[in-house]
Design an enzyme around this catalytic site. Structure first.
Site, PDB file in Angstrom:
ATOM      1  N   ASP A 100      -6.878  -6.544   5.728  1.00  0.00           N
ATOM      2  CA  ASP A 100      -5.666  -6.448   4.912  1.00  0.00           C
ATOM      3  C   ASP A 100      -5.540  -5.068   4.273  1.00  0.00           C
ATOM      4  O   ASP A 100      -6.511  -4.324   4.148  1.00  0.00           O
ATOM      5  CB  ASP A 100      -5.650  -7.539   3.841  1.00  0.00           C
ATOM      6  CG  ASP A 100      -6.897  -7.523   2.951  1.00  0.00           C
ATOM      7  OD1 ASP A 100      -7.987  -7.191   3.450  1.00  0.00           O
ATOM      8  OD2 ASP A 100      -6.779  -7.849   1.759  1.00  0.00           O
ATOM      9  N   GLU A 118      -9.055  -9.726   1.843  1.00  0.00           N
ATOM     10  CA  GLU A 118     -10.212  -9.389   1.008  1.00  0.00           C
ATOM     11  C   GLU A 118      -9.782  -8.797  -0.325  1.00  0.00           C
ATOM     12  O   GLU A 118     -10.467  -8.945  -1.337  1.00  0.00           O
ATOM     13  CB  GLU A 118     -11.112  -8.387   1.739  1.00  0.00           C
ATOM     14  CG  GLU A 118     -12.415  -8.073   1.021  1.00  0.00           C
ATOM     15  CD  GLU A 118     -12.273  -7.011  -0.068  1.00  0.00           C
ATOM     16  OE1 GLU A 118     -12.994  -7.083  -1.075  1.00  0.00           O
ATOM     17  OE2 GLU A 118     -11.427  -6.097   0.089  1.00  0.00           O
ATOM     18  N   GLU A 119      -8.620  -8.148  -0.329  1.00  0.00           N
ATOM     19  CA  GLU A 119      -8.206  -7.373  -1.496  1.00  0.00           C
ATOM     20  C   GLU A 119      -7.652  -8.199  -2.650  1.00  0.00           C
ATOM     21  O   GLU A 119      -7.460  -7.669  -3.739  1.00  0.00           O
ATOM     22  CB  GLU A 119      -7.144  -6.337  -1.088  1.00  0.00           C
ATOM     23  CG  GLU A 119      -7.642  -5.251  -0.156  1.00  0.00           C
ATOM     24  CD  GLU A 119      -8.550  -4.247  -0.838  1.00  0.00           C
ATOM     25  OE1 GLU A 119      -8.870  -4.436  -2.028  1.00  0.00           O
ATOM     26  OE2 GLU A 119      -8.950  -3.280  -0.166  1.00  0.00           O
ATOM     27  N   HIS A 143      -8.579   3.133  -2.727  1.00  0.00           N
ATOM     28  CA  HIS A 143      -7.373   2.693  -3.442  1.00  0.00           C
ATOM     29  C   HIS A 143      -6.569   3.875  -3.982  1.00  0.00           C
ATOM     30  O   HIS A 143      -5.749   3.697  -4.878  1.00  0.00           O
ATOM     31  CB  HIS A 143      -7.706   1.704  -4.554  1.00  0.00           C
ATOM     32  CG  HIS A 143      -8.281   0.407  -4.057  1.00  0.00           C
ATOM     33  ND1 HIS A 143      -8.123  -0.787  -4.723  1.00  0.00           N
ATOM     34  CD2 HIS A 143      -9.006   0.101  -2.955  1.00  0.00           C
ATOM     35  CE1 HIS A 143      -8.731  -1.752  -4.059  1.00  0.00           C
ATOM     36  NE2 HIS A 143      -9.289  -1.226  -2.975  1.00  0.00           N
TER      37      HIS A 143
END
Length: 391
Positions: free
Chosen positions: A80, A138-139, A360
């Site tokens: 993702d 996962e995020e 990020h």
């Protein structure tokens, strides 16, 4: 067999880059990874590999059986992306406004697909079974690992291995650690309900901004004054919202943030102490404060034997220039759930570029050569695990 695997992965490197860049250009957010999941499924189906889509949601699981009996080893990659605008000026820049792969999951996926292909081509000479877990979401908690496990992705699995391409560690480095390597990741929200009014008459109000500001300062003391210095904890306020005209005293204010811990007892302590501070502040100001604490992923705790095994394997990979112990990271990862079910280990693969940016970040990128090191380390771990009689 390991040398043959390495040769196949060397030959597959350019394809690995092509896949990674395709995925980077077409990112999808957590729980919305429909096209990415289809891409992964089709890759396996085209090779004639047994594959199941829709595992626990958008997850994809493929299995390859060796020509001889043996143990079952799982390798995992996530796929993702994040709600971040891609600010890199590269040919493979994200084509989706406000969405990008800012954490390397595109690289994880490309890596695992080529490892699976190589193992599939060598399967007749291999022992055991190999499970390739492509995890969605996962995020964003609760993440995809829990639902995939519930849907059977670990059925029959004896051990699991995973890696994260790490943009702030020099390329050519494998970092491992026994025990906690990534933190439990919780989030919280606090809503202060005061009594607004005119800025010229503060005595007639309960100023939500002042109250919330006191909370910010008081909460910062929890780690320094309530947590044993030998232990670790982080409490960060990431959001403070109280929008009003310049001459209006705020009626409400909301805070949002995260807590990171390794020790389950410290995790419990932080939640209890935060509530105590919130309740005490509400009492002191005669106002209402809503406090919500949401537990995210537990800490990633690596198993000792599998971690030592991984270290030895990594030292045999030609691209591994340094194999060193990692320091624990305060980032979270739902790989933790796999390790609560079966033995295994999670490690970092150095992927620093000449101009590095952290995960990020809108300009995040990684050294694509790191995918080859990650692929060889994961693939070698899967193959060598079969011959290891102590695990």
């Amino acid at each position: 067999m390991k040398q043959q695997l390495f040769e196949k992965l060397d030959s597959a490197y350019e394809d690995m880059v092509v896949i990674r860049r395709h995925l980077h250009m077409h990112p999808e957010l957590s729980f919305k990874e429909v096209k990415t999941a289809q891409y992964i499924h089709d890759f396996y189906a085209d090779l004639g590999i047994e594959v199941r889509a829709g595992v626990g949601g958008n997850g994809v699981v493929a299995r390859v059986k060796g020509g001889r009996p043996g143990k079952t080893v799982a390798l995992r990659a996530d796929f993702d992306a994040l709600p971040i605008q891609d600010e890199k000026e590269v040919p493979y820049k994200s084509t989706i406004p406000g969405v990008m792969h800012a954490c390397g999951h595109d690289g994880h996926t490309a890596t695992l697909l080529q490892v699976a292909k190589a193992i599939h081509e060598l399967r007749e000479d291999l022992a055991g079974e190999y499970v390739f877990i492509h995890q969605h979401a996962e995020e964003f908690a609760p993440g995809g690992a829990i639902s995939m496990i519930e849907d059977g992705c670990l059925d029959g699995v004896d051990a699991i291995f995973g890696t994260h391409l790490w943009s702030m560690t020099p390329a050519g480095t494998i970092e491992y650690l026994t025990g906690p390597i990534m933190a439990a990741a919780d989030r919280f929200s606090i809503k202060v309900q005061g009594a607004g009014g005119h800025g010229a008459s503060p005595h007639e109000t309960k100023d939500a901004i002042v109250i919330a500001s006191q909370l910010v300062m008081n909460l910062q003391q929890l780690v320094s004054r309530r947590v044993n210095p030998i232990d670790s904890a982080v409490l960060s306020i990431g959001s403070f919202v109280a929008e009003n005209a310049f001459n209006i005293i705020a009626d409400t204010a909301t805070l949002g943030g995260t807590v990171r811990t390794f020790n389950p007892e410290i995790r419990d302590l932080m939640e209890v102490e935060m509530k105590r501070v919130v309740d005490g502040t509400a009492l002191a100001h005669n106002c209402t404060i809503e406090f919500s604490y949401h537990r995210g992923y537990p800490a990633v705790v690596n198993h000792a034997a599998e971690t030592e095994f991984l270290k030895t394997v990594a030292e045999s990979v030609p691209e591994a220039q340094r194999v060193v112990e990692s320091i624990p990271q305060m980032g979270g990862e739902d790989f933790a759930y796999y390790l609560e079910k079966v033995p295994g280990t999670f490690f970092f693969t150095g992927a620093m570029t000449a101009q590095p940016y952290p995960h990020h970040h809108p300009k995040f990128d990684f050294d694509e050569k790191a995918m080859l090191l990650a692929a060889k380390t994961l693939g070698a771990a899967a193959i060598d695990y079969q011959a290891n009689e102590t695990l």
